[in-house]
Design a protein around this motif. Structure first.
Motif, PDB file in Angstrom:
ATOM      1  N   THR A  10       0.832  -1.189   0.000  1.00  0.00           N
ATOM      2  CA  THR A  10       0.000   0.000   0.000  1.00  0.00           C
ATOM      3  C   THR A  10       0.867   1.240   0.000  1.00  0.00           C
ATOM      4  OG1 THR A  10      -0.120   0.183   2.408  1.00  0.00           O
ATOM      5  CG2 THR A  10      -1.737  -1.262   1.336  1.00  0.00           C
ATOM      6  N   ALA A  11       0.211   2.411  -0.180  1.00  0.00           N
ATOM      7  CA  ALA A  11       0.968   3.660  -0.192  1.00  0.00           C
ATOM      8  C   ALA A  11       1.719   3.856   1.117  1.00  0.00           C
ATOM      9  CB  ALA A  11       0.031   4.845  -0.446  1.00  0.00           C
ATOM     10  N   GLY A  12       1.128   3.455   2.226  1.00  0.00           N
ATOM     11  CA  GLY A  12       1.804   3.592   3.509  1.00  0.00           C
ATOM     12  C   GLY A  12       3.029   2.705   3.624  1.00  0.00           C
ATOM     13  N   ASP A  13       2.976   1.520   3.001  1.00  0.00           N
ATOM     14  CA  ASP A  13       4.116   0.610   3.058  1.00  0.00           C
ATOM     15  C   ASP A  13       5.330   1.189   2.345  1.00  0.00           C
ATOM     16  OD1 ASP A  13       2.574  -1.282   4.387  1.00  0.00           O
ATOM     17  OD2 ASP A  13       1.939  -2.250   2.535  1.00  0.00           O
ATOM     18  N   ALA A  14       5.106   2.057   1.367  1.00  0.00           N
ATOM     19  CA  ALA A  14       6.218   2.594   0.590  1.00  0.00           C
ATOM     20  C   ALA A  14       7.075   3.542   1.421  1.00  0.00           C
ATOM     21  CB  ALA A  14       5.684   3.327  -0.649  1.00  0.00           C
ATOM     22  N   GLY A  15       6.549   4.047   2.527  1.00  0.00           N
ATOM     23  CA  GLY A  15       7.309   4.913   3.404  1.00  0.00           C
ATOM     24  C   GLY A  15       7.111   6.385   3.123  1.00  0.00           C
ATOM     25  N   SER A  16       6.869   6.767   1.907  1.00  0.00           N
ATOM     26  CA  SER A  16       6.659   8.164   1.547  1.00  0.00           C
ATOM     27  C   SER A  16       5.982   8.203   0.191  1.00  0.00           C
ATOM     28  CB  SER A  16       7.993   8.913   1.480  1.00  0.00           C
ATOM     29  OG  SER A  16       8.790   8.417   0.421  1.00  0.00           O
ATOM     30  N   VAL A  17       5.354   9.343  -0.095  1.00  0.00           N
ATOM     31  CA  VAL A  17       4.710   9.475  -1.405  1.00  0.00           C
ATOM     32  C   VAL A  17       5.746   9.463  -2.517  1.00  0.00           C
ATOM     33  CG1 VAL A  17       2.670  10.665  -0.542  1.00  0.00           C
ATOM     34  CG2 VAL A  17       4.680  11.999  -1.194  1.00  0.00           C
ATOM     35  N   GLU A  18       6.952   9.975  -2.229  1.00  0.00           N
ATOM     36  CA  GLU A  18       7.998   9.976  -3.246  1.00  0.00           C
ATOM     37  C   GLU A  18       8.350   8.542  -3.666  1.00  0.00           C
ATOM     38  OE1 GLU A  18       8.393  13.737  -0.846  1.00  0.00           O
ATOM     39  OE2 GLU A  18       8.121  11.616  -0.391  1.00  0.00           O
ATOM     40  N   GLU A  62      -4.759   0.625 -15.270  1.00  0.00           N
ATOM     41  CA  GLU A  62      -4.720   0.145 -13.899  1.00  0.00           C
ATOM     42  C   GLU A  62      -3.480   0.649 -13.162  1.00  0.00           C
ATOM     43  OE1 GLU A  62      -4.992  -4.032 -14.433  1.00  0.00           O
ATOM     44  OE2 GLU A  62      -7.172  -4.016 -14.737  1.00  0.00           O
ATOM     45  N   ALA A  63      -2.360   0.753 -13.862  1.00  0.00           N
ATOM     46  CA  ALA A  63      -1.138   1.255 -13.225  1.00  0.00           C
ATOM     47  C   ALA A  63      -1.324   2.699 -12.765  1.00  0.00           C
ATOM     48  CB  ALA A  63       0.037   1.141 -14.188  1.00  0.00           C
ATOM     49  N   LEU A  64      -1.892   3.534 -13.624  1.00  0.00           N
ATOM     50  CA  LEU A  64      -2.120   4.927 -13.235  1.00  0.00           C
ATOM     51  C   LEU A  64      -3.114   5.008 -12.082  1.00  0.00           C
ATOM     52  CD1 LEU A  64      -1.635   7.945 -13.725  1.00  0.00           C
ATOM     53  CD2 LEU A  64      -3.634   7.902 -15.234  1.00  0.00           C
ATOM     54  N   GLU A  65      -4.183   4.219 -12.153  1.00  0.00           N
ATOM     55  CA  GLU A  65      -5.186   4.226 -11.090  1.00  0.00           C
ATOM     56  C   GLU A  65      -4.591   3.773  -9.756  1.00  0.00           C
ATOM     57  OE1 GLU A  65      -9.081   3.350 -13.961  1.00  0.00           O
ATOM     58  OE2 GLU A  65      -8.066   1.708 -12.916  1.00  0.00           O
ATOM     59  N   GLU A  66      -3.671   2.838  -9.818  1.00  0.00           N
ATOM     60  CA  GLU A  66      -2.994   2.373  -8.612  1.00  0.00           C
ATOM     61  C   GLU A  66      -2.143   3.483  -7.999  1.00  0.00           C
ATOM     62  OE1 GLU A  66       0.581  -0.668  -8.101  1.00  0.00           O
ATOM     63  OE2 GLU A  66      -1.257  -1.658  -8.793  1.00  0.00           O
ATOM     64  N   ILE A  67      -1.427   4.205  -8.847  1.00  0.00           N
ATOM     65  CA  ILE A  67      -0.565   5.287  -8.364  1.00  0.00           C
ATOM     66  C   ILE A  67      -1.397   6.398  -7.734  1.00  0.00           C
ATOM     67  CG2 ILE A  67       1.018   7.110  -9.091  1.00  0.00           C
ATOM     68  CD1 ILE A  67       1.989   5.143 -11.291  1.00  0.00           C
ATOM     69  N   THR A  68      -2.395   6.886  -8.457  1.00  0.00           N
ATOM     70  CA  THR A  68      -3.178   8.017  -7.947  1.00  0.00           C
ATOM     71  C   THR A  68      -4.070   7.612  -6.785  1.00  0.00           C
ATOM     72  OG1 THR A  68      -4.878   7.651  -9.643  1.00  0.00           O
ATOM     73  CG2 THR A  68      -3.137   9.241 -10.147  1.00  0.00           C
ATOM     74  N   GLY A  69      -4.572   6.386  -6.813  1.00  0.00           N
ATOM     75  CA  GLY A  69      -5.380   5.930  -5.686  1.00  0.00           C
ATOM     76  C   GLY A  69      -4.588   5.921  -4.393  1.00  0.00           C
ATOM     77  N   GLY A  70      -3.337   5.466  -4.469  1.00  0.00           N
ATOM     78  CA  GLY A  70      -2.490   5.473  -3.283  1.00  0.00           C
ATOM     79  C   GLY A  70      -2.164   6.874  -2.815  1.00  0.00           C
TER      80      GLY A  70
END
Length: 381
Positions: A10-18, A62-70
């Motif tokens: 998830t977006a939180g798992d990545a550590g940062s939005v960057e 789907e890739a774009l939707e995944e990025i912006t959704g996160g």
């Protein structure tokens, strides 16, 4: 709804939005291409979850939707343009609805709202972007509360915290055009909005080479309704556009940081220039909604609007005198652009000398030299 990438992160798992911008949307199975490949296919071999692109999408969408959704904290639906996504939202309204619209907003949205009112679809009520009491009042009676913050092109910042917390009419939709702020500076869904819109054409893509839009929502019913509207209206994004959007999104954080730093420097200097009578930028303490912007936004953005001394002809002369900054419309790209907004159909109500500057990632001293020269030559100061 769960919002994760194809590996379950998830977006939180990545550590940062960057880091999320770089990592999300990739197929991590061994042997898969490192980058999301264009998928120029309208239909697929039957037997899996995907049969026809207009209904089921493509890996690029789907890739774009995944990025912006996160980034936004919801589930995203990609469209052929920002206006296609906005039109799909308006299409959810039953006949006889009330639409609350900012007095300062993108002219395409204003035209869409007025056209629907002319056909008897809904009634439009205009509200000042900074009129918090007016928005709270409209929340009780409107079926669609449409907020653009910061607004285009006057850069007013709405008190989204207070507006989103206000009681709403049952079934009402509160949507925010988040294009100017980007999800890196503002996350309307976390404040209580129902929908957040990005014109992918602008900051997400970032290179003036595509048209696209995305709507991100919290409610699974809204998600299903927007997917259905996209299918029925045929507002599907193109294969190449989605490839470019995903590639552009990877550098959003570094582009935004550089452009925002440039914008602050230029806004401060424009505010002191003898050829400028008024500078609008939320990062300036003189801006009417600066305190709201400071408390609500992580960054003040890359857009500046300013009035030049003289008349419309003087403003046009400034635009014509640019050598580095492009005399062009749109915004949010690597190159800086400038235009006189009152010369655009539907924007005639704006101050005739107002110029909207979208600051890019060029060297700031080069940008200033170009602006200063054009202002001095165009306004004879």
């Amino acid at each position: 709804m769960a919002f994760s990438d194809r590996s379950g992160h998830t977006a939180g798992d990545a550590g940062s939005v960057e880091s999320w911008l770089i990592s999300a949307g990739r197929d991590r199975r061994p042997g898969s291409p490192l980058n999301v490949q264009p998928c120029p296919a309208s239909n697929f071999v039957l037997g899996d979850h995907r049969a026809y692109a207009r209904d089921d999408g493509t890996p690029g969408w789907e890739a774009l939707e995944e990025i912006t959704g996160g980034l936004e904290g919801g589930a995203s639906v990609a469209f052929a343009s920002g206006m296609a996504g906005i039109a799909a939202i308006f299409d959810q309204l039953p006949t006889g609805s009330v639409v609350a619209l900012p007095d300062d907003c993108y002219q395409g949205v204003a035209a869409l709202a007025q056209a629907g009112q002319g056909r008897g679809r809904w009634t439009v009520c205009r509200v000042g972007v900074a009129d918090t009491a007016g928005w709270i009042e409209m929340c009780a009676v409107a079926d669609l509360i449409w907020i653009e913050s910061p607004s285009n092109p006057l850069l007013a910042v709405a008190d989204l915290v207070s507006i989103c917390a206000a009681p709403r009419k049952p079934g009402a939709i509160l949507g925010v055009d988040n294009t100017f702020a980007t999800p890196l500076n503002q996350r309307p869904l976390s404040l209580g909005a129902d929908m957040s819109v990005q014109s992918v054409t602008k900051f997400i893509g970032g290179h003036s080479d595509l048209l696209g839009g995305v709507v991100t929502v919290r409610d699974p019913n809204h998600f299903a309704a927007l997917r259905h509207a996209r299918e029925l209206l045929g507002a599907t994004p193109g294969t190449l556009e989605m490839f470019l959007a995903v590639r552009g999104a990877r550098t959003l954080a570094v582009r935004l940081e550089r452009a925002q730093n440039n914008a602050m420097t230029l806004a401060q200097r424009l505010a002191r220039h003898s050829g400028v009578t008024l500078t609008r930028y939320p990062g300036l303490p003189s801006h009417p909604t600066h305190e709201i912007a400071r408390s609500q936004l992580k960054g003040f953005g890359t857009i500046i609007s300013f009035d030049v001394r003289g008349n419309a002809a003087d403003a046009e002369a400034v635009c014509a005198g640019l050598q580095l900054i492009q005399h062009a419309t749109s915004l949010g790209a690597v190159e800086s652009t400038l235009e006189r907004r009152a010369g655009i159909p539907g924007q005639e109500h704006l101050p005739p000398t107002l110029l909207r500057l979208s600051v890019g990632i060029e060297a700031v001293e080069d940008l200033w030299a170009d602006l200063d020269r054009a202002l001095r030559d165009g306004t004879a100061v």
